[in-house]
Design an enzyme around this catalytic site. Structure first.
Site, short mmCIF file in Angstrom:
data_model
loop_
_atom_site.label_atom_id
_atom_site.label_comp_id
_atom_site.label_asym_id
_atom_site.label_seq_id
_atom_site.Cartn_x
_atom_site.Cartn_y
_atom_site.Cartn_z
CG HIS A 7 9.18 7.58 7.71
ND1 HIS A 7 8.89 8.31 6.59
CD2 HIS A 7 10.54 7.50 7.75
CE1 HIS A 7 10.02 8.65 5.97
NE2 HIS A 7 11.03 8.18 6.66
CG HIS A 48 10.57 6.52 1.68
ND1 HIS A 48 11.12 7.19 2.74
CD2 HIS A 48 10.92 5.24 1.83
CE1 HIS A 48 11.78 6.33 3.50
NE2 HIS A 48 11.68 5.12 2.98
C1 BG6 Z 1 14.52 7.38 5.97
C2 BG6 Z 1 15.32 7.70 7.18
O1 BG6 Z 1 13.55 8.37 5.76
O2 BG6 Z 1 13.90 6.13 6.14
C3 BG6 Z 1 16.36 6.65 7.43
O3 BG6 Z 1 15.96 8.97 7.03
C4 BG6 Z 1 15.71 5.27 7.49
O4 BG6 Z 1 17.08 6.89 8.62
C5 BG6 Z 1 14.82 5.05 6.29
O5 BG6 Z 1 16.73 4.29 7.52
C6 BG6 Z 1 14.02 3.77 6.42
O6 BG6 Z 1 13.27 3.56 5.27
P1 BG6 Z 1 13.50 2.28 4.36
O7 BG6 Z 1 12.53 2.46 3.24
O8 BG6 Z 1 14.92 2.32 3.92
O9 BG6 Z 1 13.21 1.11 5.22
#
Ligand code: BG6
Length: 454
Positions: free
Chosen positions: A224, A162
């Site tokens: 990420h 994402h």
């Molecule tokens: C997720 C992780 O993919 O991304 C989480 O599993 C993390 O641990 C999160 O908190 C962070 O993404 P965002 O979009 O919530 O800042």
């Protein structure tokens, strides 16, 4: 609409990911005019009926507009064990038009559901959308890719990250490739180092079942942060079509490895102890319900990598992410080298020029030195900055758009998922062998102090 009709089949419909991220993203996508002709079918082991599911969908949509409300009102739910071929067959038969199977499931269940799908086969043009982690190491990622590509061709597989749907992450492309003034400087002649940091103030948030067997390196860095690294370092693609864009990312990631091939010297792991963040008192990670303290799962991971290309050779990239950190930092920072010389007679506090790309909030800052106020021959640091609003869609809306429109641009390609494991594997091995001590940091602090940059 022009869409022949398709069904989004969510496996794991009653779960947390569906409620918190998938459905809100879908609602916004629908109300922005996307996902034309979509039907929604939820499946799970819970004994729900259509009405119960529709209530969940409406609740997650928030205040839906007309299009989202229509999809919610027509949504259907089927109780099913998605690891059983006969149940999956029943679900596929209940879909209209093209099928998009979204695995909102833990990895082990996803693997079983995939094995069952391979046995029963899926209709032509079916797309599969999976959530990270894509395997737990390079070998299991390869095995998962083999399984997935026995169900549908790679082009129909969407590995969701994402972060690739975050507007500021995508802004890296505009910043680099739609301006004359940055790109010529982004190389080892002018850049001293790059930091990609995602420190969160969230703790475990009742996710022990998943997180305690993953840890910060798998949860954030392998996925990420390496995607952000790829966007920052790739060469300009001629277009943003999936194959061009993903080829460029794959090239730089293939050239990426632990700094000096020394995972012991250039990685760090730490775990939070009890502490206070704002008005929240967090227990030590090891004392959180569901955590097995003996697993030594890290809540903060850091590693330095090299991108061994003509452009980037010699520039250290520090990747770091921690939970329960007091001062939020979610940004990529490019630190430039010093100017070749400063004319004699100009003095003062010089700091390196820095370009900071902030991911939350979405902002851009450029630190420069100028003559400034007061004595005109004494330098002053100033920051040119701008904050901008979020994208039209939340990250999950953006990635779902790609899945529904059959456009894999923002999805992680299979070979790249494997490459990303290859990059972090030496670090995982060093940690498993206990060659790198597990440090402590109090929740609410800024994490371990000293820096890993060479
Ligand atoms: C997720 C992780 O993919 O991304 C989480 O599993 C993390 O641990 C999160 O908190 C962070 O993404 P965002 O979009 O919530 O800042």
């Amino acid at each position: 609409g022009t869409n022949p009709g398709q069904t989004l089949l969510i496996l794991g419909a009653s779960g947390d990911l569906t409620a918190r991220l998938l459905l809100p993203g879908l609602g916004r996508l629908l109300d922005s005019g996307g996902a034309d002709g979509l039907a929604l079918l939820g499946a799970g082991t819970d004994d729900w009926d259509d009405e119960r599911w529709r209530a969940r969908v409406r609740e997650s949509f928030g205040t839906p507009g007309e299009r989202a409300a229509q999809v919610a009102d027509a949504a259907r739910y089927l109780r099913a064990d998605v690891t059983h071929g006969a149940d999956l067959k029943r679900l596929l038969d209940a879909c209209q038009g093209e099928v998009i199977v979204f695995f909102a499931l833990p990895p082990s269940v996803t693997a079983k559901a995939c094995a069952a799908l391979r046995e029963i086969g899926v209709p032509a043009r079916t797309r599969l959308a999976c959530e990270k982690p894509f395997g737990v190491d390079a070998a299991s990622a390869t095995a998962l890719n083999d399984l997935l590509t026995q169900i549908v061709p790679e082009a129909q597989i969407h590995r969701v990250d994402h972060f690739l749907g975050k507007s500021t992450v995508l802004n890296i492309l505009g910043l680099r490739f739609a301006n004359r003034i940055f790109e010529p400087l982004l190389n080892n002649v002018h850049v001293a180092s790059v930091d990609i940091v995602f420190d969160e103030d969230l703790g475990l948030e009742s996710r022990a079942g998943y997180y305690d067997s993953a840890g910060a390196l798998m949860d954030m860095v392998q996925s990420h942060l390496l995607q952000i690294l790829a966007l920052l370092t790739m060469d300009a693609p001629p277009s943003l079509h999936a194959h061009e864009f993903r080829d460029r990312k794959a090239q730089v990631l293939r050239a990426t490895s632990v700094w000096n091939d020394d995972p012991v010297g250039f990685s760090r792991r730490a775990r939070y102890t009890a502490g206070r963040i704002g008005d929240r008192q967090l227990p030590a990670y090891a004392d959180e319900p569901g955590v097995d303290a003996a697993r030594h799962t890290e809540t903060l991971a850091e590693m330095v990598v090299a991108v061994d290309t003509w452009r980037w050779a010699g520039v250290p990239f520090r990747l770091r992410s921690g939970k329960a950190v007091g001062n939020l930092r979610k940004e990529a920072v490019i630190t430039f080298r010093e100017p070749p010389r400063t004319p004699l007679g100009l003095t003062g506090p010089e700091r390196p020029d820095r370009l900071r790309i902030g991911f939350t909030p979405d902002r851009l800052d450029l630190d420069v030195n100028i003559n400034g106020p007061g004595d005109p021959f004494v330098l002053d640091p100033v920051t040119l900055g701008s904050e901008f609003g979020p994208g039209d869609l939340p990250p999950y809306g953006e990635v779902l758009r790609g899945v529904i429109d059959d456009d894999p641009t923002l999805s992680v390609r299979g070979d790249t998922a494997e490459t990303c494991w290859r990059i972090v594997e030496p670090v995982l091995a060093a940690w498993r062998a206990d060659d790198v001590p597990l440090q402590d940091y109090p929740a609410g602090s800024s994490g371990p102090k000293d820096t890993l940059l060479p």
